[in-house]
Structure formats: structure tokens, C-alpha cells
Design a protein around this motif. Structure first.
Motif, short mmCIF file in Angstrom:
data_model
loop_
_atom_site.label_atom_id
_atom_site.label_comp_id
_atom_site.label_asym_id
_atom_site.label_seq_id
_atom_site.Cartn_x
_atom_site.Cartn_y
_atom_site.Cartn_z
N UNK A 430 0.83 -1.21 0.00
CA UNK A 430 0.00 0.00 0.00
C UNK A 430 0.87 1.25 0.00
N UNK A 431 1.95 1.26 0.79
CA UNK A 431 2.85 2.42 0.78
C UNK A 431 3.45 2.60 -0.61
N UNK A 432 3.80 1.49 -1.24
CA UNK A 432 4.36 1.59 -2.58
C UNK A 432 3.37 2.15 -3.58
N UNK A 433 2.11 1.69 -3.50
CA UNK A 433 1.09 2.18 -4.43
C UNK A 433 0.81 3.65 -4.23
N UNK A 434 0.88 4.12 -3.00
CA UNK A 434 0.66 5.55 -2.72
C UNK A 434 1.88 6.38 -3.10
N UNK A 435 2.99 5.73 -3.37
CA UNK A 435 4.20 6.43 -3.79
C UNK A 435 4.43 6.27 -5.28
N UNK A 436 5.33 5.36 -5.64
CA UNK A 436 5.68 5.19 -7.07
C UNK A 436 5.64 3.74 -7.53
N UNK A 437 5.28 2.79 -6.65
CA UNK A 437 5.33 1.37 -7.00
C UNK A 437 3.91 0.82 -7.09
N UNK A 438 3.26 1.00 -8.21
CA UNK A 438 1.87 0.54 -8.36
C UNK A 438 1.77 -0.86 -8.94
#
Length: 592
Positions: A430-438
Motif C-alpha cells: 500500500x505504501x508503494x502504491x501511494x508512492x511510485x510502485x503501483x
């Protein structure tokens, strides 16, 4: 699967009481037919067609099904229906929409066999009139396929039932002019379901109903039908002189009312030509027609570039709130999706995001509904807690796990099932999706979507598709705008058509100034003057930047054009680049 021609025996003639009499003499209520609409239309053969395809563009998609109904004088003369082998796999989202799978079309004939049979059935080269709901779509595919096969396109007369509906179906009767909405309004015998023949049959009933409404307006012949969807009142035509004397360059125009009030604000690359278009058949919007009827003058605001005109339009609409413009009332309060700041974070939709959290949230979304859909998509992909109370680091002895924990959809940190370290591991996607790792989240959601489609759970799959789309669009917007809203100053140039340079100065996502350097001259003095005279913009304290999102998106679109050169970028902002595993790679070309 061979194409089938289903010849329908006569027996469906409409009677004067508005019912259809079959051989048994029973009556079925329908809309008044072509018999009552005049001799000329009664003699016209209409071929009502509907296509199902693998996508929205004829240049990148293929036909998967053709359905058509031939009618004349209110009688069905024949029907045509066949699946078509597109030569490619049917996308899961299309399967969700239509129910047509790759397996269904594998044994179907290719379009090279189907199209000649359809053209022969339709008789378009023998005077038949082609009818479709949103005709541009269906005719575009048919014409493209015909030309690709080296066959001559017969250039038939085309009638679009969407255009006719806009003329005679008001917003009080129906919220839109979709086929399903009109079918419900007119109680068609067949309910449209995104299968070609069913939709074509429903369109026949819609066509009859619309022609019934047009008859009292004088539409009784084919020649009347050609202009029925594009009437221009004579009083409006006489106001075309408002465009006389306007400049031909880019700018903003304001339609003024009887008291000098601003009714409507628009933008154009050619002010005179754009304003003149309002008084022709090209203008079909009902609310704009109402505005034109009361407008008394047009005020032009010339601009140096088209981009400057677009930005001025947005700012004037926000400032003046003209009654005939549609816009977001609070563009600075659009929702974001973020994680809460607590020991065991959860996903949350917020109306305002501090600038410091820009790299760990996605948005802004156009509506709270879109933000909620993105939240639900992320919750499906990542096993996070969904309860709203703040959880202590040490669980309460009286805490009880919820149903999600029993289903394995939550690690139950509330009862000690997960400590902070374990929860953080689960939280990482989830942290990745909210950043740059979708990518990891998208892969999980696409697998779920494919599984639902394979199980023919199409309604659930459609819901998951919409949630995934909301998530990708929100992440794409955030990743696209972050570099602009964090950059103190950016100077860019684009070669103008006359050989000069369009110069744009952006500060924290806001257009601070624009200028044009003439051809065959050094643009450096113009750039120096632009920097010196541009608007001073302070660093924003919220994530949307120093301008409304619409303005920053306009600037992003301009910067992404071919030929744009970055002249100077001040330090302090994020790199002007897409994340490698970000959202942009999951967006279908041509869709927002």
C-alpha cells in the motif's frame, strides 16, 4: 459460425391505435411507426445496426459481433446477426461489458467474410439509410473495415438516434440519451444488453418513438430528417454578427447578458472562428443555446498563446462563476487517498493534504466517490485493517477480532495477531502504491478481475474494473503533478508555427508568465524579461500546489507535447519524470 439472415415474415404492421397485430390478431403496445409519419419516410428502408468490438477505436480494435435489423414502413424486413473472429483475444473488460469471450469468437468467421454479407443484406448502395445509436462509432468501424479490405464504402445516408433524441427528449424525461435510458423511457420490446442484435432491435423501437415525436415538428420526409438534429433558430443565426471584428488569434471570450453580466467564458485558438461556430448547427448543447438566446455581446481577451488563454479561462471561471459554465465549486478541496498517522495505519480519504505528504498519497480525485473506489481497490489488494478506531501499540485485553480477521483479510493487530513490524510488512504494497510502485497492486487486482470474468461474475468484475480504474487514474494524476507542484521555477519553450518560440514560466505548478519570441531573433532577452515580470508565487502549504489542479494539468499537458524544450529548472523539486513502475504504464492510450 456462419452469418445468419433471419427473414421475418410480414405481420408486424402498426395499426392506427399504436398496437402491432400479428397473425393471431393479438396486440402488443408499441410506439407509433413510420406509417403515421408521412409518405416519404414510410418509403425509406432503414438498416439499424449495432456493433460490439474489442475497444473504442477502429484503428486499434476489431469487430466481435454485428447485429442489424432492416425496417420499412414500420415492418421488419429482415435481421442479420453474427459473431466475428477479431483475430485477437477479447479483453477481459470487454467480456465483462458484453459477455463475449475469446472462446465464443474463435469459431466465428473473420470480418473479411462477414462484411460483404452484411453490405449485401443492408443494401446501402441501393438507397438504404443506415441508423445507429452513436452512429460515429459504428459507422467508423464499418468504414475502416471496408476500406482495409479494399472495398468501396457506399457512403450511405446516416441517421444517429442520439442526435435525434437530443432534439426531442428533455432532461426532465431522461437524465441522459444512452440507449438503455431511452429504451426504458419508450418501453422497448427488447432490453439492450450490449449484444449486437438485441441492441439493434431496441434501437428500432427507439427510432420509431423518436420519429413519432418529430412528426409534429414537420419531420415527415427524409430531407427533413437530414437536418432534424441540427436546427438553428433564425433569431440565433442573426446574432452571428457578434463574431464580426473579433481578433483571429488565441484568447478568451466572454458572452455578456443584457446588463453586461458575464454569462459564459470560453477559450479559442482563433477567437473569431470559434465564436462564429456558436451560431451554426455545430452547437448542440441545450444550455448553451439558452445562453445564446439572451446574450447581447461578446467581449474578447486576446492572449499571447493558446496555453495562456486556457489558463485565463480557468481563472476567470473560478473568479466570476458564470451561470452557464460547469465547473467544480471547490477545486482546492478535492479528495486524496492516504494512510493515517498512527501505530497501525489504515487507508483514509481526506479533503486536504499537507504539502509534506505529497509523496505518500494519491490524488486529487475528481470526486469523493472516485477516491472511495480507489480506496476499496487498494483494500482488496492489501490485507490492511479497515476499522476506524486508533489502535494502541499494545492490544487491549478485551479486544475482539472482526469478521475480516476470521476471513484472513486482516492480521488483527487489534488483538495482537500482528505486531507493528509484521503489520508494516503487510502495509508495504500500500505504501508503494501511494508512492511510485503501483505494479504489485495492479497485478493482484487484474488477476482478481480475470478470475471473476472466468466465473462469469460479470457484475462483480465490472465493479472491480471501475475500482481499479479509479486507483490507476488517481495514482497517475499524483505522479504526473508532483514534479510540477514541487518545482520552484521552470522555464520551457516550444517552437511556434511561425518559427518563433512560445515561452512558459511555471512556479509551483502555477503559470507565472507566458511570452512569444519572434522568429529569427534571439529569445534570451524575452526570457530575461519574462523572469523579471512574472508573477511571484510562494511555496504552497498543501499538496495541490499553487494553482487549481485543472491549471497544473494544463501545464503538464503542454510540457508533454513533442517539441517542448526545458530551458531551465530550478533545484528543489522532484525530477520531471514518470516512475518506472508507476501508474502511467497501466493507462489505456486515448483514455483519461
Amino acid at each position: 459460425m456462419a452469418a445468419t439472415l433471419l427473414d421475418v415474415a410480414p405481420g408486424g404492421r402498426l395499426t392506427l391505435d399504436g398496437t402491432t397485430r400479428n397473425a393471431a390478431g393479438t396486440g402488443v403496445p408499441v410506439q407509433l411507426g413510420l406509417d403515421e409519419l408521412g409518405t416519404a419516410l414510410h418509403e425509406v428502408t432503414f438498416v439499424v445496426v449495432d456493433l460490439e468490438t474489442t475497444g473504442g477505436s477502429p484503428t486499434g480494435s476489431e469487430i466481435t459481433e454485428i447485429g442489424a435489423v432492416k425496417v420499412r414502413g414500420g415492418e421488419v424486413l429482415g435481421e442479420f446477426q453474427t459473431l466475428v473472429n477479431p483475430g485477437v483475444a477479447v479483453p477481459p473488460m470487454i467480456t465483462v461489458l458484453t459477455g463475449i469471450t475469446t472462446a465464443m469468437v474463435m469459431a466465428a468467421p473473420p470480418v473479411t467474410e462477414v462484411l460483404p454479407a452484411f453490405l449485401e443484406f443492408a443494401g446501402l448502395d441501393r438507397g438504404s439509410v443506415l441508423v445507429a445509436h452513436n452512429a460515429r462509432f459504428d459507422v467508423g468501424f464499418l468504414r475502416h473495415a471496408t476500406e482495409r479490405m479494399g472495398l468501396p464504402w457506399p457512403r450511405p445516408e446516416v441517421v444517429d438516434t442520439v442526435a435525434l433524441a437530443r432534439r426531442v427528449v428533455t432532461r426532465d424525461e431522461a437524465p441522459n440519451h444512452k440507449l438503455s435510458t431511452l429504451a426504458g423511457l419508450f418501453a422497448t420490446a427488447v432490453t439492450p444488453d450490449h449484444r449486437a442484435l438485441h441492441d439493434a432491435r431496441a434501437t428500432v423501437d427507439v427510432l420509431h418513438a423518436l420519429l413519432g415525436r418529430l412528426a409534429p415538428l414537420g419531420v415527415t420526409h427524409l430531407e427533413d430528417l437530414r437536418t432534424a438534429a441540427d436546427p438553428v433558430p433564425s433569431g440565433r443565426r442573426r446574432k452571428a454578427g457578434m463574431a464580426d471584428g473579433l481578433p483571429s488569434g488565441p484568447g478568451v471570450y466572454q458572452f455578456l447578458g443584457p446588463r453586461g453580466e458575464v454569462l459564459y467564458v470560453g477559450t479559442a485558438v482563433d477567437l473569431r472562428r470559434r465564436v462564429r461556430q456558436y451560431f451554426t448547427a455545430a452547437e448542440k448543447r441545450a444550455r448553451i443555446g439558452e445562453m445564446l438566446d439572451i446574450a447581447t455581446a461578446v467581449r474578447p481577451i486576446p492572449c499571447a498563446t493558446a496555453l495562456e488563454a486556457q489558463v485565463r479561462e480557468l481563472r476567470l471561471i473560478a473568479e466570476l462563476d458564470p451561470p452557464y459554465n460547469r465547473r467544480s465549486r471547490r477545486p482546492d478541496r478535492r479528495p486524496w487517498l492516504r494512510l493515517t498517522d498512527e501505530a497501525f495505519p489504515r487507508l483514509s480519504v481526506v479533503r486536504r493534504l499537507p504539502a509534506a505528504e505529497l509523496g505518500s498519497a494519491i490524488g486529487p480525485f475528481h470526486s469523493r466517490g472516485a477516491a472511495t473506489a480507489a480506496l476499496e481497490a487498494l483494500q482488496e489488494a492489501v490485507a490492511l485493517r479497515r476499522c476506524s478506531p486508533r489502535l494502541p501499540v499494545r492490544p487491549s485485553p478485551t479486544a475482539a477480532a472482526c469478521a475480516l480477521a476470521e476471513m484472513g483479510r486482516c492480521g488483527a493487530p487489534c488483538t495482537g495477531g500482528q505486531d507493528r513490524a509484521a503489520y508494516e510488512v503487510a502495509l508495504a504494497p500500500a505504501r508503494g502504491a501511494l508512492g511510485t510502485e503501483l505494479d504489485p497492486v495492479v497485478e493482484v487486482l487484474r488477476a482478481r478481475l480475470s478470475a471473476l470474468a472466468a466465473q462469469q461474475r460479470y457484475e462483480e468484475a465490472a465493479t472491480e474494473r471501475d475500482r481499479l480504474r479509479a486507483l490507476v487514474q488517481g495514482a497517475r494524476r499524483a505522479q504526473r503533478l508532483r514534479p510540477l507542484v514541487t518545482t520552484p521555477e521552470l522555464l520551457a519553450a516550444r517552437r511556434a508555427d511561425d518559427g518563433g518560440w512560445e515561452l512558459v514560466l511555471v512556479r509551483y505548478g502555477r503559470l507565472a508568465g507566458a511570452a512569444v519570441s519572434p522568429a529569427r531573433t534571439d529569445p534570451t532577452p524575452v526570457m530575461d524579461a519574462l523572469r523579471a515580470t512574472a508573477e511571484e508565487v510562494a511555496a504552497p502549504d498543501h499538496a495541490c500546489g499553487a494553482a487549481p489542479v485543472e491549471e497544473t494539468e494544463l501545464l503538464a499537458g503542454w510540457l508533454e507535447q513533442d517539441g517542448v524544450r526545458l530551458v531551465e529548472v530550478a533545484e528543489g523539486g522532484l525530477p520531471l519524470a514518470w516512475p518506472v513502475r508507476g501508474a502511467a504504464r497501466h493507462v489505456v492510450p486515448g483514455r483519461p
